[in-house]
Design a protein around this motif. Structure first.
Motif, mmCIF file in Angstrom:
data_model
loop_
_atom_site.group_PDB
_atom_site.id
_atom_site.type_symbol
_atom_site.label_atom_id
_atom_site.label_comp_id
_atom_site.label_asym_id
_atom_site.label_seq_id
_atom_site.Cartn_x
_atom_site.Cartn_y
_atom_site.Cartn_z
ATOM 1 N N GLN A 169 38.852 0.989 0.368
ATOM 2 C CA GLN A 169 39.897 1.947 0.744
ATOM 3 C C GLN A 169 39.923 2.182 2.251
ATOM 4 O O GLN A 169 40.989 2.335 2.847
ATOM 5 C CB GLN A 169 39.676 3.271 0.006
ATOM 6 C CG GLN A 169 39.900 3.174 -1.496
ATOM 7 C CD GLN A 169 39.593 4.472 -2.214
ATOM 8 O OE1 GLN A 169 39.997 5.550 -1.777
ATOM 9 N NE2 GLN A 169 38.864 4.384 -3.314
ATOM 10 N N LEU A 170 38.741 2.189 2.868
ATOM 11 C CA LEU A 170 38.676 2.327 4.325
ATOM 12 C C LEU A 170 39.343 1.134 4.999
ATOM 13 O O LEU A 170 40.094 1.290 5.968
ATOM 14 C CB LEU A 170 37.215 2.433 4.781
ATOM 15 C CG LEU A 170 36.478 3.739 4.462
ATOM 16 C CD1 LEU A 170 34.987 3.588 4.730
ATOM 17 C CD2 LEU A 170 37.041 4.891 5.286
ATOM 18 N N ARG A 210 45.727 2.193 10.129
ATOM 19 C CA ARG A 210 45.088 2.390 11.429
ATOM 20 C C ARG A 210 45.851 1.608 12.491
ATOM 21 O O ARG A 210 46.092 0.416 12.301
ATOM 22 C CB ARG A 210 43.628 1.929 11.409
ATOM 23 C CG ARG A 210 42.790 2.598 10.357
ATOM 24 C CD ARG A 210 41.304 2.322 10.559
ATOM 25 N NE ARG A 210 40.975 0.934 10.729
ATOM 26 C CZ ARG A 210 40.805 0.065 9.734
ATOM 27 N NH1 ARG A 210 40.971 0.445 8.482
ATOM 28 N NH2 ARG A 210 40.476 -1.178 9.965
ATOM 29 N N PRO A 211 46.212 2.265 13.600
ATOM 30 C CA PRO A 211 46.061 3.709 13.838
ATOM 31 C C PRO A 211 47.072 4.507 13.012
ATOM 32 O O PRO A 211 48.130 3.976 12.652
ATOM 33 C CB PRO A 211 46.357 3.845 15.335
ATOM 34 C CG PRO A 211 47.274 2.715 15.632
ATOM 35 C CD PRO A 211 46.826 1.582 14.746
ATOM 36 N N HIS A 231 41.300 12.817 4.617
ATOM 37 C CA HIS A 231 40.898 12.970 3.216
ATOM 38 C C HIS A 231 39.905 11.879 2.829
ATOM 39 O O HIS A 231 38.896 12.149 2.138
ATOM 40 C CB HIS A 231 42.134 12.896 2.318
ATOM 41 C CG HIS A 231 41.819 12.993 0.854
ATOM 42 N ND1 HIS A 231 41.299 14.134 0.276
ATOM 43 C CD2 HIS A 231 41.940 12.071 -0.156
ATOM 44 C CE1 HIS A 231 41.108 13.917 -1.020
ATOM 45 N NE2 HIS A 231 41.479 12.681 -1.301
ATOM 46 N N LEU A 232 40.145 10.658 3.290
ATOM 47 C CA LEU A 232 39.266 9.539 2.972
ATOM 48 C C LEU A 232 37.901 9.724 3.638
ATOM 49 O O LEU A 232 36.856 9.458 3.021
ATOM 50 C CB LEU A 232 39.916 8.231 3.432
ATOM 51 C CG LEU A 232 39.215 6.921 3.065
ATOM 52 C CD1 LEU A 232 38.935 6.850 1.568
ATOM 53 C CD2 LEU A 232 40.069 5.738 3.512
ATOM 54 N N LEU A 233 37.894 10.184 4.876
ATOM 55 C CA LEU A 233 36.635 10.448 5.576
ATOM 56 C C LEU A 233 35.819 11.499 4.835
ATOM 57 O O LEU A 233 34.594 11.372 4.696
ATOM 58 C CB LEU A 233 36.921 10.914 7.006
ATOM 59 C CG LEU A 233 37.496 9.866 7.966
ATOM 60 C CD1 LEU A 233 37.947 10.524 9.274
ATOM 61 C CD2 LEU A 233 36.452 8.783 8.262
ATOM 62 N N HIS A 234 36.497 12.529 4.354
ATOM 63 C CA HIS A 234 35.817 13.585 3.597
ATOM 64 C C HIS A 234 35.201 13.026 2.314
ATOM 65 O O HIS A 234 34.059 13.376 1.959
ATOM 66 C CB HIS A 234 36.812 14.700 3.264
ATOM 67 C CG HIS A 234 36.225 15.768 2.391
ATOM 68 N ND1 HIS A 234 35.320 16.707 2.860
ATOM 69 C CD2 HIS A 234 36.408 16.039 1.064
ATOM 70 C CE1 HIS A 234 34.965 17.501 1.869
ATOM 71 N NE2 HIS A 234 35.608 17.131 0.776
ATOM 72 N N GLN A 240 38.812 5.930 14.819
ATOM 73 C CA GLN A 240 37.491 5.455 15.205
ATOM 74 C C GLN A 240 36.449 5.779 14.139
ATOM 75 O O GLN A 240 35.543 4.971 13.876
ATOM 76 C CB GLN A 240 37.092 6.087 16.537
ATOM 77 C CG GLN A 240 37.943 5.637 17.714
ATOM 78 C CD GLN A 240 37.781 6.534 18.932
ATOM 79 O OE1 GLN A 240 37.267 7.653 18.834
ATOM 80 N NE2 GLN A 240 38.210 6.051 20.085
ATOM 81 N N ALA A 241 36.578 6.943 13.519
ATOM 82 C CA ALA A 241 35.628 7.347 12.477
ATOM 83 C C ALA A 241 35.674 6.402 11.289
ATOM 84 O O ALA A 241 34.642 6.038 10.722
ATOM 85 C CB ALA A 241 35.927 8.780 12.029
ATOM 86 N N VAL A 242 36.888 5.988 10.902
ATOM 87 C CA VAL A 242 37.031 5.036 9.799
ATOM 88 C C VAL A 242 36.346 3.720 10.164
ATOM 89 O O VAL A 242 35.619 3.137 9.348
ATOM 90 C CB VAL A 242 38.525 4.802 9.477
ATOM 91 C CG1 VAL A 242 38.698 3.573 8.579
ATOM 92 C CG2 VAL A 242 39.121 6.028 8.790
ATOM 93 N N GLU A 243 36.539 3.252 11.388
ATOM 94 C CA GLU A 243 35.918 1.994 11.804
ATOM 95 C C GLU A 243 34.398 2.109 11.821
ATOM 96 O O GLU A 243 33.686 1.160 11.463
ATOM 97 C CB GLU A 243 36.438 1.590 13.186
ATOM 98 C CG GLU A 243 37.902 1.160 13.175
ATOM 99 C CD GLU A 243 38.344 0.576 14.493
ATOM 100 O OE1 GLU A 243 37.679 0.840 15.511
ATOM 101 O OE2 GLU A 243 39.350 -0.153 14.502
#
Length: 230
Positions: A21-22, A27-28, A40-43, A198-201
């Motif tokens: 999913q990531l 992105r961006p 939401h995905l990061l959480h 950047q957090a997703v990466e």
């Protein structure tokens, strides 16, 4: 411990789904909806990591020594362990490595003044804050390492007739909890310094590193078992 091994295997499967999913996330983020989706995905990913440490803590309270033995891990993974898990400062090496790789791959755009928005586009302020956080984390790592060393130096007391085994194992559990807290807190604080893109990466790189090491470790264990079988 077999129940935790099963939990970990199931946990890894879920992490793999989250990794997919990531990878497929926008992105961006070009719209407010995209940005909300990334947050939401990061959480969800961080909640998944928090769940791992929650369950691991419960197991450590029952059987701290098995947590160090880590029967669910490969030989390679165990050789890389620091206090029954990955070293927190690995997160910073990952940021620097990914930033360098992406900077080099986008250097033409960057020289033209274009913003890529990824880890190769970290600002001077972000680099400074990451470096400051790394220094803080190193100090906490050293303190935990010292705590484990003190516990190990008292190993001879474990076989004494008057030794309070429960109390000493309790101190070991405390060291494990501190290490796991630092691991999770380090990732959370690194993410706070990054944009959602950047957090997703960063999380993709972290998960791929974890799966890569595990896969290579499984390969090596299979080869070793075959050679011993012969």
């Amino acid at each position: 411990m077999s129940s935790f091994t099963h939990f970990y295997e199931t946990w890894l499967i879920h992490l793999h789904h989250l990794l997919n999913q990531l990878h497929s996330s926008p992105r961006p983020p070009s719209t407010a909806d995209h940005h909300h989706h990334l947050l939401h995905l990061l959480h969800r990913v961080m909640s998944h990591y928090a769940e791992y440490y929650r369950v691991k803590c419960l197991v450590a309270e029952r059987d701290a020594l098995s947590i160090f033995a880590a029967p669910w891990a490969t030989s390679l993974e165990r050789s890389l362990h620091w206090v029954a898990g990955w070293r927190p400062t690995t997160a910073f090496h990952l940021v620097y490595t990914e930033s360098s790789i992406r900077f080099e791959s986008h250097i033409a755009e960057i020289l033209r003044g274009l913003s890529t928005g990824d880890l190769g586009d970290l600002s001077p302020t972000q680099f400074r804050r990451v470096s400051e956080l790394q220094c803080e984390t190193v100090k906490e790592e050293n303190a935990i390492t010292e705590g484990l060393s003190e516990w190990q130096n008292g190993a001879s007391e474990l076989i004494g007739e008057c030794a309070d085994i429960e109390e000493k194992i309790g101190r070991l559990v405390s060291v494990i909890k501190k290490a796991d807290d630092l691991r999770l807190r380090t990732v959370q604080r690194v993410l706070e310094l990054l944009t959602s893109h950047q957090a997703v990466e960063f999380l993709i790189a972290a998960a791929e590193l974890q799966f890569g090491i595990r896969s290579w470790g499984e390969n090596q264990d299979r080869l070793r078992d075959r050679s011993h079988g012969c």
